[in-house]
Design an enzyme around this catalytic site. Structure first.
Site, PDB file in Angstrom:
ATOM      1  N   GLU A  44      12.214   0.125  59.272  1.00  0.00           N
ATOM      2  CA  GLU A  44      11.566   0.211  57.986  1.00  0.00           C
ATOM      3  C   GLU A  44      10.208   0.940  58.197  1.00  0.00           C
ATOM      4  OE1 GLU A  44      11.023   0.487  55.064  1.00  0.00           O
ATOM      5  OE2 GLU A  44      11.204  -1.467  54.295  1.00  0.00           O
TER       6      GLU A  44
ATOM      7  N   HIS B 244      19.107  -4.647  53.481  1.00  0.00           N
ATOM      8  CA  HIS B 244      19.242  -6.303  54.448  1.00  0.00           C
ATOM      9  C   HIS B 244      19.202  -7.118  53.243  1.00  0.00           C
ATOM     10  CE1 HIS B 244      15.092  -6.938  54.040  1.00  0.00           C
ATOM     11  NE2 HIS B 244      14.670  -5.768  54.720  1.00  0.00           N
TER      12      HIS B 244
END
Length: 444
Positions: A307, A233
């Site tokens: 994550e 990202h």
């Protein structure tokens, strides 16, 4: 202080163009296309100040090196070293690959499937070409790295020795020889933290954007290939501040949105068939921005691509973590596989779920009837463990892999889900500016 090493492969050679095996044969010379590739590479590296400038003695490598050297404004001197010679394949040199495949079917099968087990006999003596080359690469590092502490050096060599230089530096086993791609005049960047044997970071693998090819072409092969573009990202404000975010749902900042837009431009001419993302907003928004160029692509989410959970570390800066958990942050940096995040995850838990999610994406999208390309957008820790897994590394190698915000990694599956994948490129950030990764070194 780190020692930065730039490794390049020679430009296209006459034997490359004819799909012939070169090995240590020195009859192959670079073609006009190879010369142009070297000139483009020379322009790209023209401002880099190299403390050491090394080449294989084979003429296709030395000619490439000299073209690059002449373009460099710091006027480096070239040192030719035997330890950079290409793999020794005396029984196959000057043969076309297809002829080797037909004449030596069992040996060729071993070469493709278990390259470290390939054996050749010359003058009554047996040797293992890949294992010998791996040892040669190790010897090169032992001699060269101590000479250049804190400096930048250049290496121009060949497909095989480059792979072994990269593998031996990072601890990738010789069995994964074919899992690393080296395009003609590509750029690889390694960062050594000390001498050979100390931790080494793979900053990037097989950059080709300077040649007008944003991501490497498919290898010549038979049958359909699944290609996955693994993207981290874009930047968040917590990345910029080096604040640990983990599963906290922190959005992209303005720079992160720009990085996603640049990644979208970088990949706009790539045919993308599907998209998968972590459900957190920072990868999801990155994926949506990239896929604006591909409006017909469906984007799905996989929770196991989220994550790592940092638990009670989330929202904290390094100084705050050290104050609350003395010594644990340093242990995370030195031996990440041993750390249990307070009220969060350990790296093995992240490894298990990330790899399972990745394998699901592969299984769900493999199609024997057609080649497909998909984009997978996730996070720093997730991407790192996936790449470690694909390279035959362990959780302890976590920090050996760099993942910049908005970076692109290219993975091909030419042999299906059970065959060895090919890392065509790792951590491409050329679309964000230059050869080196300039993205924030922020927390996870």
């Amino acid at each position: 202080m780190t020692t930065r090493v730039i490794i390049v492969r020679h430009g296209q050679s006459s034997y490359n163009a004819q799909r012939m095996i070169q090995g240590r044969c020195d009859e192959s010379v670079i073609t006009e296309k190879g010369r142009k590739q070297a000139e483009l590479l020379g322009q790209t590296l023209s401002k880099v100040n190299f403390a050491g400038f090394y080449s294989s003695p084979l003429q296709r490598a030395t000619e490439t090196a000299n073209i690059i050297r002449e373009a460099n404004e710091h006027n480096p001197s070239l040192t030719v070293l035997e330890k950079l010679k290409e793999i020794n394949l005396p029984l196959w040199e000057k043969w076309k690959k297809e002829d080797v495949k037909q004449q030596f079917p069992e040996e060729y099968k071993t070469w493709k499937e278990k390259p470290h087990e390939l054996k050749m006999e010359v003058d009554g003596k047996e040797f293992y070409p890949v294992l010998n080359l791996y040892a040669q690469a190790q010897e090169f590092w032992r001699v060269i790295i101590p000479k250049h502490q804190g400096e930048t050096i250049f290496i121009a060599a060949h497909n095989g020795i480059n792979r072994c230089l990269l593998m031996s530096a990072l601890g990738i086993p010789a069995s994964h020889y074919h899992s690393i791609q080296q395009s003609n005049c590509c750029i690889n960047v390694l960062n050594f933290t000390g001498n050979f044997g100390d931790p080494v970071q793979l900053e990037s693998l097989n950059q080709t954007a300077h040649l007008g090819t944003p991501i490497p072409d498919f290898r010549p092969q038979e049958g359909a290939v699944l290609r996955l573009l693994l993207v981290r990202h874009g930047e968040t404000e917590w990345n910029r501040m080096s604040r640990f975010q983990g599963v906290k749902d922190i959005p992209l900042n303005e720079n992160g949105k720009k990085q996603a837009q640049k990644a979208g431009e970088f990949l706009k001419d790539v045919s993308i068939d599907f998209g998968v993302t972590s459900p957190l907003s920072r990868p999801k928004e990155t994926a949506e921005i990239i896929l604006q160029h591909h409006p017909d692509v469906n984007l799905s989410t996989k929770k196991d691509l989220e994550e790592i959970s940092h638990g009670l570390w989330e929202g904290k800066l390094e100084a705050e973590i050290e104050a609350d958990y003395p010594g644990l942050l340093q242990e995370w940096k030195d031996k990440p596989e041993t750390v249990q995040m307070p009220e969060g995850e350990n790296l093995q838990q992240v490894w298990d779920r990330a790899i399972e999610a990745w394998q699901e994406v592969v299984r769900e999208n493999l199609d024997a009837s057609q080649s497909k390309t998909g984009i997978v957008v996730a996070h720093d820790a997730i991407n790192k463990v996936i790449i470690c897994y694909l390279l035959g590394l362990q959780a302890s190698n976590f920090w050996n892999i760099k993942q910049g915000n908005g970076a692109v990694t290219v993975v091909d599956y030419p042999q299906g889900v059970d065959g060895m994948p090919v890392l065509q490129a790792v951590n491409l950030t050329n679309h964000l500016g230059g050869v080196f990764d300039q993205t924030a070194a922020g927390a996870l």
